[in-house]
Design a protein around this motif. Structure first.
Motif, PDB file in Angstrom:
ATOM      1  N   SER A   1      -5.207  18.259 104.111  1.00  0.00           N
ATOM      2  CA  SER A   1      -4.530  18.918 102.993  1.00  0.00           C
ATOM      3  C   SER A   1      -4.152  17.926 101.890  1.00  0.00           C
ATOM      4  CB  SER A   1      -3.266  19.621 103.491  1.00  0.00           C
ATOM      5  OG  SER A   1      -2.294  18.671 103.876  1.00  0.00           O
ATOM      6  N   PHE A   2      -3.836  18.481 100.746  1.00  0.00           N
ATOM      7  CA  PHE A   2      -3.393  17.673  99.622  1.00  0.00           C
ATOM      8  C   PHE A   2      -2.127  16.908  99.965  1.00  0.00           C
ATOM      9  CE2 PHE A   2      -0.640  17.452  95.806  1.00  0.00           C
ATOM     10  CZ  PHE A   2      -1.358  16.507  95.091  1.00  0.00           C
ATOM     11  N   ARG A   3      -1.186  17.559 100.648  1.00  0.00           N
ATOM     12  CA  ARG A   3       0.075  16.905 100.998  1.00  0.00           C
ATOM     13  C   ARG A   3      -0.170  15.710 101.924  1.00  0.00           C
ATOM     14  NH1 ARG A   3       2.959  17.918  96.890  1.00  0.00           N
ATOM     15  NH2 ARG A   3       3.183  20.153  96.453  1.00  0.00           N
ATOM     16  N   LEU A   4      -1.056  15.880 102.899  1.00  0.00           N
ATOM     17  CA  LEU A   4      -1.380  14.757 103.775  1.00  0.00           C
ATOM     18  C   LEU A   4      -2.038  13.629 102.972  1.00  0.00           C
ATOM     19  CD1 LEU A   4      -2.820  16.328 107.078  1.00  0.00           C
ATOM     20  CD2 LEU A   4      -0.610  15.222 106.743  1.00  0.00           C
ATOM     21  N   TYR A   5      -2.929  14.007 102.080  1.00  0.00           N
ATOM     22  CA  TYR A   5      -3.654  13.015 101.287  1.00  0.00           C
ATOM     23  C   TYR A   5      -2.700  12.173 100.440  1.00  0.00           C
ATOM     24  CZ  TYR A   5      -6.879  11.085  97.829  1.00  0.00           C
ATOM     25  OH  TYR A   5      -7.584  10.232  97.011  1.00  0.00           O
ATOM     26  N   ARG A   6      -1.664  12.796  99.893  1.00  0.00           N
ATOM     27  CA  ARG A   6      -0.757  12.093  98.984  1.00  0.00           C
ATOM     28  C   ARG A   6       0.311  11.272  99.709  1.00  0.00           C
ATOM     29  NH1 ARG A   6      -2.406  10.735  94.409  1.00  0.00           N
ATOM     30  NH2 ARG A   6      -0.439  10.970  93.294  1.00  0.00           N
TER      31      ARG A   6
ATOM     32  N   GLU B   1       2.994   6.091 104.242  1.00  0.00           N
ATOM     33  CA  GLU B   1       2.658   6.632 105.560  1.00  0.00           C
ATOM     34  C   GLU B   1       1.174   6.986 105.606  1.00  0.00           C
ATOM     35  OE1 GLU B   1       2.078   8.317 109.115  1.00  0.00           O
ATOM     36  OE2 GLU B   1       3.902   7.219 108.577  1.00  0.00           O
ATOM     37  N   ARG B   2       0.479   6.542 106.642  1.00  0.00           N
ATOM     38  CA  ARG B   2      -0.950   6.821 106.751  1.00  0.00           C
ATOM     39  C   ARG B   2      -1.335   7.523 108.047  1.00  0.00           C
ATOM     40  NH1 ARG B   2      -3.925   1.007 106.841  1.00  0.00           N
ATOM     41  NH2 ARG B   2      -5.662   2.209 107.730  1.00  0.00           N
ATOM     42  N   LYS B   3      -0.391   7.598 109.005  1.00  0.00           N
ATOM     43  CA  LYS B   3      -0.732   8.071 110.343  1.00  0.00           C
ATOM     44  C   LYS B   3      -1.121   9.545 110.364  1.00  0.00           C
ATOM     45  CE  LYS B   3      -1.096   6.742 114.659  1.00  0.00           C
ATOM     46  NZ  LYS B   3      -1.978   5.626 115.052  1.00  0.00           N
ATOM     47  N   ALA B   4      -0.381  10.399 109.672  1.00  0.00           N
ATOM     48  CA  ALA B   4      -0.615  11.846 109.768  1.00  0.00           C
ATOM     49  C   ALA B   4      -1.998  12.220 109.248  1.00  0.00           C
ATOM     50  CB  ALA B   4       0.468  12.603 109.005  1.00  0.00           C
ATOM     51  N   TYR B   5      -2.361  11.700 108.087  1.00  0.00           N
ATOM     52  CA  TYR B   5      -3.689  11.990 107.536  1.00  0.00           C
ATOM     53  C   TYR B   5      -4.780  11.474 108.473  1.00  0.00           C
ATOM     54  CZ  TYR B   5      -7.602  12.283 104.256  1.00  0.00           C
ATOM     55  OH  TYR B   5      -8.803  12.590 103.661  1.00  0.00           O
ATOM     56  N   GLU B   6      -4.598  10.264 108.966  1.00  0.00           N
ATOM     57  CA  GLU B   6      -5.633   9.664 109.794  1.00  0.00           C
ATOM     58  C   GLU B   6      -5.782  10.379 111.129  1.00  0.00           C
ATOM     59  OE1 GLU B   6      -5.057   5.439 109.928  1.00  0.00           O
ATOM     60  OE2 GLU B   6      -5.122   5.263 107.731  1.00  0.00           O
TER      61      GLU B   6
ATOM     62  N   TYR C   1     -12.997  16.067 100.215  1.00  0.00           N
ATOM     63  CA  TYR C   1     -12.777  15.465  98.894  1.00  0.00           C
ATOM     64  C   TYR C   1     -13.287  14.026  98.866  1.00  0.00           C
ATOM     65  CZ  TYR C   1     -10.201  13.566  94.885  1.00  0.00           C
ATOM     66  OH  TYR C   1      -9.862  12.946  93.707  1.00  0.00           O
ATOM     67  N   THR C   2     -13.008  13.283  99.926  1.00  0.00           N
ATOM     68  CA  THR C   2     -13.503  11.921 100.069  1.00  0.00           C
ATOM     69  C   THR C   2     -13.717  11.641 101.545  1.00  0.00           C
ATOM     70  OG1 THR C   2     -13.021   9.563  99.745  1.00  0.00           O
ATOM     71  CG2 THR C   2     -11.137  11.022 100.085  1.00  0.00           C
ATOM     72  N   TRP C   3     -14.675  10.810 101.848  1.00  0.00           N
ATOM     73  CA  TRP C   3     -14.861  10.355 103.231  1.00  0.00           C
ATOM     74  C   TRP C   3     -14.047   9.091 103.504  1.00  0.00           C
ATOM     75  CZ3 TRP C   3     -20.964  10.854 103.282  1.00  0.00           C
ATOM     76  CH2 TRP C   3     -21.300  12.204 103.442  1.00  0.00           C
ATOM     77  N   CYS C   4     -13.441   8.532 102.478  1.00  0.00           N
ATOM     78  CA  CYS C   4     -12.608   7.338 102.638  1.00  0.00           C
ATOM     79  C   CYS C   4     -11.219   7.730 103.134  1.00  0.00           C
ATOM     80  CB  CYS C   4     -12.465   6.603 101.309  1.00  0.00           C
ATOM     81  SG  CYS C   4     -14.008   6.027 100.574  1.00  0.00           S
ATOM     82  N   LEU C   5     -10.498   6.759 103.655  1.00  0.00           N
ATOM     83  CA  LEU C   5      -9.094   6.957 103.980  1.00  0.00           C
ATOM     84  C   LEU C   5      -8.242   6.682 102.742  1.00  0.00           C
ATOM     85  CD1 LEU C   5      -8.614   5.307 107.497  1.00  0.00           C
ATOM     86  CD2 LEU C   5      -9.174   7.676 106.941  1.00  0.00           C
ATOM     87  N   PRO C   6      -7.162   7.443 102.535  1.00  0.00           N
ATOM     88  CA  PRO C   6      -6.284   7.188 101.383  1.00  0.00           C
ATOM     89  C   PRO C   6      -5.772   5.753 101.324  1.00  0.00           C
ATOM     90  CG  PRO C   6      -5.755   9.296 102.392  1.00  0.00           C
ATOM     91  CD  PRO C   6      -6.762   8.645 103.294  1.00  0.00           C
TER      92      PRO C   6
ATOM     93  N   LEU D   1      -7.812   3.570  99.096  1.00  0.00           N
ATOM     94  CA  LEU D   1      -8.124   4.100  97.762  1.00  0.00           C
ATOM     95  C   LEU D   1      -7.036   3.805  96.734  1.00  0.00           C
ATOM     96  CD1 LEU D   1      -9.564   7.594  98.779  1.00  0.00           C
ATOM     97  CD2 LEU D   1     -10.851   5.649  97.882  1.00  0.00           C
ATOM     98  N   GLY D   2      -6.183   2.850  96.992  1.00  0.00           N
ATOM     99  CA  GLY D   2      -5.118   2.551  96.032  1.00  0.00           C
ATOM    100  C   GLY D   2      -4.179   3.729  95.895  1.00  0.00           C
ATOM    101  N   THR D   3      -4.036   4.251  94.689  1.00  0.00           N
ATOM    102  CA  THR D   3      -3.173   5.415  94.473  1.00  0.00           C
ATOM    103  C   THR D   3      -3.902   6.721  94.727  1.00  0.00           C
ATOM    104  OG1 THR D   3      -3.730   5.451  92.118  1.00  0.00           O
ATOM    105  CG2 THR D   3      -1.767   4.186  92.775  1.00  0.00           C
ATOM    106  N   GLY D   4      -5.214   6.647  94.992  1.00  0.00           N
ATOM    107  CA  GLY D   4      -5.962   7.840  95.352  1.00  0.00           C
ATOM    108  C   GLY D   4      -6.399   8.711  94.199  1.00  0.00           C
ATOM    109  N   GLU D   5      -6.421   8.161  92.995  1.00  0.00           N
ATOM    110  CA  GLU D   5      -6.835   8.948  91.843  1.00  0.00           C
ATOM    111  C   GLU D   5      -8.351   9.167  91.858  1.00  0.00           C
ATOM    112  OE1 GLU D   5      -4.411  10.199  90.129  1.00  0.00           O
ATOM    113  OE2 GLU D   5      -2.964   8.986  91.232  1.00  0.00           O
ATOM    114  N   VAL D   6      -8.805  10.115  91.017  1.00  0.00           N
ATOM    115  CA  VAL D   6     -10.207  10.518  91.029  1.00  0.00           C
ATOM    116  C   VAL D   6     -11.139   9.335  90.769  1.00  0.00           C
ATOM    117  CG1 VAL D   6     -11.947  11.938  89.884  1.00  0.00           C
ATOM    118  CG2 VAL D   6      -9.695  12.904  90.383  1.00  0.00           C
ATOM    119  N   ASP D   7     -10.772   8.465  89.840  1.00  0.00           N
ATOM    120  CA  ASP D   7     -11.660   7.347  89.515  1.00  0.00           C
ATOM    121  C   ASP D   7     -11.744   6.340  90.654  1.00  0.00           C
ATOM    122  OD1 ASP D   7      -9.048   6.509  89.212  1.00  0.00           O
ATOM    123  OD2 ASP D   7      -9.471   5.189  87.523  1.00  0.00           O
TER     124      ASP D   7
END
Length: 662
Positions: A63-68, A75-80, A120-125, A128-134
């Motif tokens: 989800s978007f919330r997990l991604y952000r 925090e990275r555990k929940a998304y991963e 949206y991406t196959w990378c982990l947030p 991706l730095g701040t995770g912006e589109v670029d």
């Protein structure tokens, strides 16, 4: 190497064209047959349970919330957890779909493949730095590379049964996300020249996907050249001793994917390109056996775990390709053993695991009785405790070992741990290394050296004048002596650690180790003598009052605080003698209670998987000559402080009857 690549490109690739076969083991019938072998029964049961669960539940949402979460809180555990669960379910269902009667599995597999293609991406947030589109578009991290590799192998295995649209979409996403930015646009990524696991994993995964999916011959040739360059960068991080500064877990990761690509390239090129050749490769392949202590427990410096389940397929292939001698009992890791549920390990464990190459540690003993990694700066000695006419109740020998770490404080996944050591007995690291902590944003950010797992405060090294070890390449352990007896029975090591401590009053600090196994007679133990020698630039006076606490907030009262780390809570046997009681062995520490005061504190933290763990940090604090009216010791040199302790390792009583030798 590049000349041979050029030759293969022109003479072999164009001749084979679309009929080329990159990996014969990616065959559904062979895979199904292998999966039903008796030695894989437990793995198959695990796969089936995980896969059946996946068949009856939708994939967890990214989800978007997990991604952000990462950019907002670190925090990275929940998304991963959700991300890797999706990968694990896909892997399990792909295996279940090998059964041609399981149409339900095939249909769910198609849905899952379609869903992963839509992420949206196959990378982990976290990558991706701040995770912006670029930062997302065209980015390739470890897990984007692993994903394209997994999809490429799955579509190859199930090519005859998957809906054509699913296959076409996988090719489209692979082109858009991976091949175009990497090979066609030749975008530059930091990992292309990295001397650690990223170059092997990212380069190798993308390279394997290219061998399986690319139909454009010129781009395919570019991918091979590119990937070999990545592999050369990866190998540059190893010395001729084959030591992996990142530790055993990252050896599995980095060298594992190096090996997987090398084997696929060798088969693709019909043996013309073989990256698994040479003495350096053989030394790297031997690394896990050299740092294996006993019972599946390893030396775990840097971000590694003590218990590591090394992929059986990887070891089996290395045994056949480079002559690796495996002295471990056969253990085939389960899909659920790996928190990341990696497809590459799973598939090759099924296809390559060969029970015939495995030994039995209890029968054959250790292949390596010890080893000195000259380039890496790690030293270790191993042995077996015997008692005449007596054995442990289990009937197995009692393996003991010691390991010492040199190196420098700017290594990949670095911990500030120069002079750290491990004492091992009976499958357990009794004096231990904390290994990896929980990966968060702070774990890789400036100031990370203040975290327990990374700081020297979490290791068996001293606090000097209130100062921990500093970070950086300038903090280096200079090896003054490193001698290992041929039978592993003795190890002598001396390290100059002066540069590790930013202490203005410190002229020189050396740490000396002498390890000796008992030999002959009725003795049945081993001893590690440790001598820390501190030289000062000006006179040192004893404190007017004895040091009353080893709390490091009061460290200004003591110029030296020695520290020992363990998961076992020690007990005081008597003044000057402390004991750690392990499962099968006992470690006694003898020290001079007239000059050093002991204190133990519980350090509560979490491990790499966010599981609570308690370490017990035992400190020895310099208190001078308590009881002497003028606080002086006969022969005392105010420009020197010496701490000498003896660690005596013996079997636990009841396994063999022993006495403490004082």
């Amino acid at each position: 190497m590049e000349d041979s690549i050029h030759e293969v490109e022109n003479e072999n690739i164009n001749q084979r064209g679309n009929e080329r076969k990159a990996a014969s083991f990616l065959d559904a019938d062979r895979l199904r047959e292998k999966l039903l072998r008796p030695e894989l029964a437990t793995l198959y049961t695990d796969l089936k349970a995980y896969g059946e669960h996946a068949l009856n539940e939708p994939l967890p949402s990214l989800s978007f919330r997990l991604y952000r979460q990462f950019s907002e809180t670190g925090e990275r555990k929940a998304y991963e957890q959700a991300y890797f669960d999706r990968r694990g379910r896909l892997a399990a269902v792909a295996m279940l779909a090998l059964d041609s009667a399981r149409l339900d599995a095939l249909q769910v597999l198609e849905e899952m493949l379609w869903d992963v293609c839509g992420e949206y991406t196959w990378c982990l947030p976290a990558h991706l730095g701040t995770g912006e589109v670029d930062q997302v578009n065209g980015n390739i991290d470890l897990f984007a590379a692993e994903t394209v590799h997994m999809l490429a192998e799955m579509v190859t295995i199930h090519a005859d049964r998957l809906d054509r649209l699913v296959t076409e979409r996988i090719r489209f996403e692979a082109e858009r996300r991976i091949f175009a930015p990497l090979y066609r646009d030749q975008r530059k990524f930091h990992w292309q020249t990295a001397d650690h696991n990223w170059s092997a994993v990212c380069g190798g995964c993308c390279g394997m996907a290219a061998l399986l999916l690319l139909q454009d011959e010129s781009t395919l040739r570019e991918s091979i050249s590119h990937t070999v360059n990545c592999m050369n960068a990866f190998l540059s991080g190893y010395g001729e001793d084959g030591g992996c500064a990142e530790g055993i877990g990252y050896w599995v990761y980095g060298f594992g994917y190096f090996t997987y690509y090398a084997e696929m390239l060798r088969e693709y090129s019909e043996g013309e390109l073989d990256l698994l050749m040479g003495s350096k490769i053989a030394a790297i392949a031997a690394f896990p056996l050299r740092v294996h202590l006993s019972g599946g427990t390893f030396v775990n410096y840097s971000d590694s775990a003590e218990q590591e389940k090394i992929p059986s397929g990887l070891l089996s292939l290395l045994a056949s390709q480079v002559g690796l001698q495996v002295d471990l009992p056969l253990h085939i890791p389960l899909l659920t053993d790996d928190p990341c549920h990696r497809w590459a390990h799973l598939l090759r464990n099924v296809m390559w695991s060969d029970p015939a190459v495995y030994g039995d540690e209890g029968v054959s003993g250790q292949v390596e009785r010890g080893f000195i990694f000259q380039n890496l700066g790690w030293m270790m000695a191993k042995g077996v405790l015997h008692s005449p006419g007596n054995q442990r109740s289990s009937g197995a020998p009692l393996h003991v070992a010691v390991s010492v770490k040199g190196g420098h404080n700017d290594e990949p996944h670095n911990h500030n741990d120069l002079g750290q050591f491990i004492i091992h007995c009976g499958g357990e690291n009794i004096l231990c290394d904390p290994g990896a902590g929980l990966y968060t944003q702070a774990y890789f950010a400036p100031g990370r050296e203040r975290l327990f797992h990374i700081s020297s405060s979490g290791h068996s090294v001293p606090l000097i004048e209130g100062q921990e070890q500093s970070s950086g390449r300038q903090a280096q352990a200079h090896v003054l002596e490193a001698k290992l007896a041929e039978d592993g029975g003795e190890l002598d090591t001396t390290l100059d650690l002066t540069s590790a401590y930013p202490v203005a009053s410190l002229a020189r600090y050396t740490r000396q180790f002498h390890w000796k196994m008992a030999s002959g007679g009725s003795s049945n133990g081993a001893e590690l003598r440790l001598i820390d020698h501190f030289q000062w630039k000006s006179r040192r006076e004893f404190p007017a009052e004895p040091f009353s606490s080893a709390d490091e907030s009061d460290a200004g009262y003591s110029s030296i605080v020695e520290r020992w780390m363990s998961r076992v809570q020690p007990e005081v046997v008597k003044s000057g003698n402390l004991r750690w009681q392990g499962v099968h062995g006992t470690v006694h520490m003898a020290y001079d209670a007239n000059h050093w005061q002991v204190f133990t504190e519980a350090m509560d933290t979490v491990d790499h998987d966010n599981v609570p763990v308690t370490f017990y940090r035992t400190s020895l604090s310099w208190i001078g000559a308590v009881g002497d009216s003028d606080h002086r010791i006969e022969g005392y040199d105010p420009l020197e402080t010496v701490c000498e302790v003896r660690f005596i390792i013996e079997p636990k009583k009841g396994e063999t009857e022993v006495n403490m030798h004082e």
